[in-house]
Design a protein around this motif. Structure first.
Motif, PDB file in Angstrom:
ATOM      1  N   VAL A   1       0.705  -1.260  -0.074  1.00  0.00           N
ATOM      2  CA  VAL A   1       0.050   0.122  -0.101  1.00  0.00           C
ATOM      3  C   VAL A   1       0.754   1.314  -0.183  1.00  0.00           C
ATOM      4  O   VAL A   1       0.668   2.498  -0.642  1.00  0.00           O
ATOM      5  CB  VAL A   1      -0.800   0.063   1.375  1.00  0.00           C
ATOM      6  N   ASN A   2       1.929   1.196   0.755  1.00  0.00           N
ATOM      7  CA  ASN A   2       2.700   2.580   0.791  1.00  0.00           C
ATOM      8  C   ASN A   2       3.492   2.660  -0.609  1.00  0.00           C
ATOM      9  O   ASN A   2       3.733   3.735  -1.080  1.00  0.00           O
ATOM     10  CB  ASN A   2       3.934   2.220   1.899  1.00  0.00           C
ATOM     11  N   LEU A   3       3.875   1.580  -1.230  1.00  0.00           N
ATOM     12  CA  LEU A   3       4.587   1.633  -2.350  1.00  0.00           C
ATOM     13  C   LEU A   3       3.748   2.443  -3.389  1.00  0.00           C
ATOM     14  O   LEU A   3       3.841   3.258  -4.302  1.00  0.00           O
ATOM     15  CB  LEU A   3       5.068   0.389  -2.966  1.00  0.00           C
ATOM     16  N   CYS A   4       2.202   1.968  -3.469  1.00  0.00           N
ATOM     17  CA  CYS A   4       1.424   2.297  -4.178  1.00  0.00           C
ATOM     18  C   CYS A   4       1.089   3.845  -3.982  1.00  0.00           C
ATOM     19  O   CYS A   4       1.109   4.696  -4.841  1.00  0.00           O
ATOM     20  CB  CYS A   4       0.066   1.760  -4.173  1.00  0.00           C
ATOM     21  N   ARG A   5       1.166   4.213  -2.711  1.00  0.00           N
ATOM     22  CA  ARG A   5       0.839   5.775  -2.373  1.00  0.00           C
ATOM     23  C   ARG A   5       2.099   6.664  -2.476  1.00  0.00           C
ATOM     24  O   ARG A   5       2.210   7.631  -3.017  1.00  0.00           O
ATOM     25  CB  ARG A   5       0.548   5.855  -0.939  1.00  0.00           C
TER      26      ARG A   5
ATOM     27  N   GLY B   1      -2.011   6.074   6.247  1.00  0.00           N
ATOM     28  CA  GLY B   1      -2.670   7.278   5.660  1.00  0.00           C
ATOM     29  C   GLY B   1      -1.821   8.450   5.675  1.00  0.00           C
ATOM     30  O   GLY B   1      -2.210   9.439   4.984  1.00  0.00           O
ATOM     31  N   GLY B   2      -0.624   8.609   6.253  1.00  0.00           N
ATOM     32  CA  GLY B   2       0.136   9.631   6.053  1.00  0.00           C
ATOM     33  C   GLY B   2       1.033   9.968   4.948  1.00  0.00           C
ATOM     34  O   GLY B   2       1.685  10.911   4.546  1.00  0.00           O
ATOM     35  N   ILE B   3       1.147   8.615   4.110  1.00  0.00           N
ATOM     36  CA  ILE B   3       2.218   8.421   2.879  1.00  0.00           C
ATOM     37  C   ILE B   3       1.475   9.227   1.717  1.00  0.00           C
ATOM     38  O   ILE B   3       0.292   9.219   1.504  1.00  0.00           O
ATOM     39  CB  ILE B   3       2.289   7.065   2.484  1.00  0.00           C
ATOM     40  N   ARG B   4       2.474  10.020   1.139  1.00  0.00           N
ATOM     41  CA  ARG B   4       2.115  10.884  -0.156  1.00  0.00           C
ATOM     42  C   ARG B   4       2.981  10.515  -1.220  1.00  0.00           C
ATOM     43  O   ARG B   4       3.841   9.323  -1.108  1.00  0.00           O
ATOM     44  CB  ARG B   4       2.413  12.269   0.031  1.00  0.00           C
ATOM     45  N   THR B   5       3.044  10.971  -2.407  1.00  0.00           N
ATOM     46  CA  THR B   5       3.921  10.579  -3.234  1.00  0.00           C
ATOM     47  C   THR B   5       5.351  10.667  -2.993  1.00  0.00           C
ATOM     48  O   THR B   5       5.610  11.491  -2.243  1.00  0.00           O
ATOM     49  CB  THR B   5       3.807  11.281  -4.677  1.00  0.00           C
ATOM     50  N   MET B   6       6.303   9.948  -3.531  1.00  0.00           N
ATOM     51  CA  MET B   6       7.597  10.173  -3.300  1.00  0.00           C
ATOM     52  C   MET B   6       8.331  11.423  -3.388  1.00  0.00           C
ATOM     53  O   MET B   6       8.969  11.893  -2.458  1.00  0.00           O
ATOM     54  CB  MET B   6       8.616   9.094  -4.017  1.00  0.00           C
ATOM     55  N   PRO B   7       7.982  12.400  -4.508  1.00  0.00           N
ATOM     56  CA  PRO B   7       8.392  13.512  -4.385  1.00  0.00           C
ATOM     57  C   PRO B   7       8.013  14.426  -3.227  1.00  0.00           C
ATOM     58  O   PRO B   7       8.826  15.315  -2.824  1.00  0.00           O
ATOM     59  CB  PRO B   7       8.000  14.082  -5.791  1.00  0.00           C
ATOM     60  N   SER B   8       6.742  14.356  -2.839  1.00  0.00           N
ATOM     61  CA  SER B   8       6.170  15.166  -1.702  1.00  0.00           C
ATOM     62  C   SER B   8       6.870  14.669  -0.415  1.00  0.00           C
ATOM     63  O   SER B   8       7.044  15.405   0.445  1.00  0.00           O
ATOM     64  CB  SER B   8       4.568  14.812  -1.765  1.00  0.00           C
ATOM     65  N   CYS B   9       7.189  13.445  -0.299  1.00  0.00           N
ATOM     66  CA  CYS B   9       7.928  12.853   0.903  1.00  0.00           C
ATOM     67  C   CYS B   9       9.044  13.608   1.071  1.00  0.00           C
ATOM     68  O   CYS B   9       9.613  13.889   2.147  1.00  0.00           O
ATOM     69  CB  CYS B   9       7.745  11.503   1.086  1.00  0.00           C
ATOM     70  N   LEU B  10       9.776  13.521  -0.149  1.00  0.00           N
ATOM     71  CA  LEU B  10      11.296  13.985   0.075  1.00  0.00           C
ATOM     72  C   LEU B  10      11.164  15.381   0.139  1.00  0.00           C
ATOM     73  O   LEU B  10      12.068  15.946   0.730  1.00  0.00           O
ATOM     74  CB  LEU B  10      12.060  13.658  -1.208  1.00  0.00           C
ATOM     75  N   LYS B  11      10.317  16.124  -0.317  1.00  0.00           N
ATOM     76  CA  LYS B  11      10.195  17.676  -0.073  1.00  0.00           C
ATOM     77  C   LYS B  11      10.025  18.018   1.310  1.00  0.00           C
ATOM     78  O   LYS B  11      10.537  18.886   1.764  1.00  0.00           O
ATOM     79  CB  LYS B  11       8.929  18.179  -1.219  1.00  0.00           C
ATOM     80  N   ARG B  12       9.086  17.250   1.919  1.00  0.00           N
ATOM     81  CA  ARG B  12       8.844  17.176   3.381  1.00  0.00           C
ATOM     82  C   ARG B  12      10.084  17.072   4.056  1.00  0.00           C
ATOM     83  O   ARG B  12      10.423  17.565   5.221  1.00  0.00           O
ATOM     84  CB  ARG B  12       7.666  16.632   3.654  1.00  0.00           C
ATOM     85  N   LEU B  13      10.813  15.865   3.941  1.00  0.00           N
ATOM     86  CA  LEU B  13      12.121  15.758   4.607  1.00  0.00           C
ATOM     87  C   LEU B  13      13.108  16.742   4.360  1.00  0.00           C
ATOM     88  O   LEU B  13      13.585  17.098   5.476  1.00  0.00           O
ATOM     89  CB  LEU B  13      12.684  14.389   4.023  1.00  0.00           C
ATOM     90  N   ALA B  14      13.103  17.276   3.302  1.00  0.00           N
ATOM     91  CA  ALA B  14      14.062  18.498   3.093  1.00  0.00           C
ATOM     92  C   ALA B  14      13.834  19.722   3.798  1.00  0.00           C
ATOM     93  O   ALA B  14      14.506  20.664   4.573  1.00  0.00           O
ATOM     94  CB  ALA B  14      14.085  19.030   1.707  1.00  0.00           C
ATOM     95  N   SER B  15      12.447  19.764   4.042  1.00  0.00           N
ATOM     96  CA  SER B  15      11.980  21.177   4.833  1.00  0.00           C
ATOM     97  C   SER B  15      11.933  20.997   6.209  1.00  0.00           C
ATOM     98  O   SER B  15      12.483  21.799   6.992  1.00  0.00           O
ATOM     99  CB  SER B  15      10.296  21.259   4.713  1.00  0.00           C
ATOM    100  N   PHE B  16      11.985  19.827   6.837  1.00  0.00           N
ATOM    101  CA  PHE B  16      12.300  19.550   8.258  1.00  0.00           C
ATOM    102  C   PHE B  16      13.857  19.409   8.596  1.00  0.00           C
ATOM    103  O   PHE B  16      14.181  19.605   9.524  1.00  0.00           O
ATOM    104  CB  PHE B  16      11.599  18.413   8.806  1.00  0.00           C
ATOM    105  N   GLY B  17      14.517  18.812   7.623  1.00  0.00           N
ATOM    106  CA  GLY B  17      16.049  18.729   7.882  1.00  0.00           C
ATOM    107  C   GLY B  17      16.192  17.471   8.384  1.00  0.00           C
ATOM    108  O   GLY B  17      15.139  16.658   8.922  1.00  0.00           O
TER     109      GLY B  17
END
Length: 360
Positions: A50-54, A321-337
């Motif tokens: 499910v996570n891979l799909c999301r 439920g919190g998983i988004r697309t990979m680009p979105s997740c990576l962008k969020r990681l960059a924003s938090f550091g």
């Protein structure tokens, strides 16, 4: 002419999670308030796919497992179809019940306690796997010690789970296994786990399990000893000449490649206020790492993908439920550091005292 392998097949525990946030964990015989509840996917392969799909995976996602002929089983099949997961390998057993877990998370501490009914998961057998026509690049099996038939002994490979992994490997498929600590005796846990790891190409473990299986202490009051983590990873890697050994811990992750490359990446520097629940965070990390590995990313990028996916998972009460697309997740990681990682030795004994023999 051999067709290039693509996709991930995940097999093992298929569970419906009934997740509840409670005010406090009760004493036996008492009563506490349920503050919120949610129903979601649970179990290593279910969460992973499910996570891979999301995340937006464009490669095939295939499921193998056993379900009961009941409402929970029907909901899993419906959910898989909604996520584009191929279910040809799923078997419904009329007289069995689908596995479920009541997952209680205490609001103040974030500690979760699970009550699991194994149900049909215990009926998954070696005969449920056919790798002759399998075209996936990666085969994921989990979780060991929650699959009664596959945890049973095997004369050649030690356990039937290990025999399934060996068959997949022989077919040219990269293998990955999820190991969770259960109530089996430590000697059985170590021996059975090592048998499976001998047939595993991509080893992804939390640091507590890695310590138990390698015999090397990695966690200290001052933090994670990355030198010791390398020792543990080397010991585990020698079991099967694995392509990669990944050790994950709350502040980051460490990976050792077959070529000897060492890479570390700190986890997302999330403020406590952004963490809702840790349900499924380990499986989310695995999904992110395997997504990158399948796509040929370098190991540093794979670790970042794992951390980004795990951080997204922490933002929701459920496993996916919190998983988004990979680009979105990576962008969020960059924003938090990311948390800085250093090798801590302040409370560690001398090397000669602290490093036991690694894996008999």
């Amino acid at each position: 002419m051999t067709t290039a392998r693509t996709g991930i097949t995940a097999a093992g525990t298929w569970i419906v999670d009934y997740a509840k946030v409670i005010s406090r964990f009760p004493e036996e015989g008492s009563c506490v308030s349920v503050l919120s509840e949610a129903i979601s996917n649970g179990g290593a392969p279910y969460n992973l796919l499910v996570n891979l799909c999301r995340l937006g995976a464009t490669f095939p996602l295939k499921a193998v497992g056993c379900l009961g002929h009941d409402i929970d089983g029907a909901s899993i099949m419906k959910d898989c179809r909604a996520h584009g997961i191929i279910t040809a390998g799923m078997r419904t057993i009329p007289w069995a019940s689908t596995s479920f877990s009541d997952v209680m998370t205490t609001r103040e501490t974030g500690i979760r306690t699970s009550f699991n009914h194994a149900g049909a998961n215990d009926l998954l057998s070696a005969e449920d796997f056919d790798f002759e026509e399998e075209t996936s690049r990666i085969f994921f099996l989990g979780s060991l010690f929650f699959l009664a038939k596959l945890d049973a002994p095997d004369d050649r490979f030690g356990t039937l789970a290990a025999s399934v992994l060996a068959r997949a490997r022989k077919a040219g498929i990269l293998t990955c296994v999820d190991i969770e600590r259960s109530n089996v005796p430590m000697e059985v846990f170590r021996e059975s786990s090592q048998m499976a790891l001998r047939q595993t190409d991509l080893i992804i473990l939390n640091v507590e399990v890695a310590e138990q299986l390698s015999g090397v202490r990695v966690r200290y009051p001052s933090g994670i000893d990355l030198v010791a983590a390398a020792d543990a990873a080397h010991g585990l890697q020698t079991l099967a000449n694995s392509h990669a050994v990944v050790l994950r811990f709350p502040t980051g992750a460490f990976v050792l490649s077959r070529s000897g490359e060492h890479v570390t990446e700190g986890s997302a520097n999330l403020p406590k206020s952004r963490i809702v629940s840790a349900i499924g965070a380990g499986h989310a990390f695995s999904a992110g790492f395997l997504y990158g590995y399948h796509e040929g990313w370098n190991l540093s990028a794979c670790l970042k993908a794992g951390h980004a996916t795990a951080a997204a998972c922490l933002s929701d009460q459920t496993a996916s439920g919190g998983i988004r697309t990979m680009p979105s997740c990576l962008k969020r990681l960059a924003s938090f550091g990311q948390r800085p990682l250093e090798s801590h030795h302040l409370d560690r004994p001398s090397r000669s005292e602290s490093k036991p023999a690694v894996i008999p």
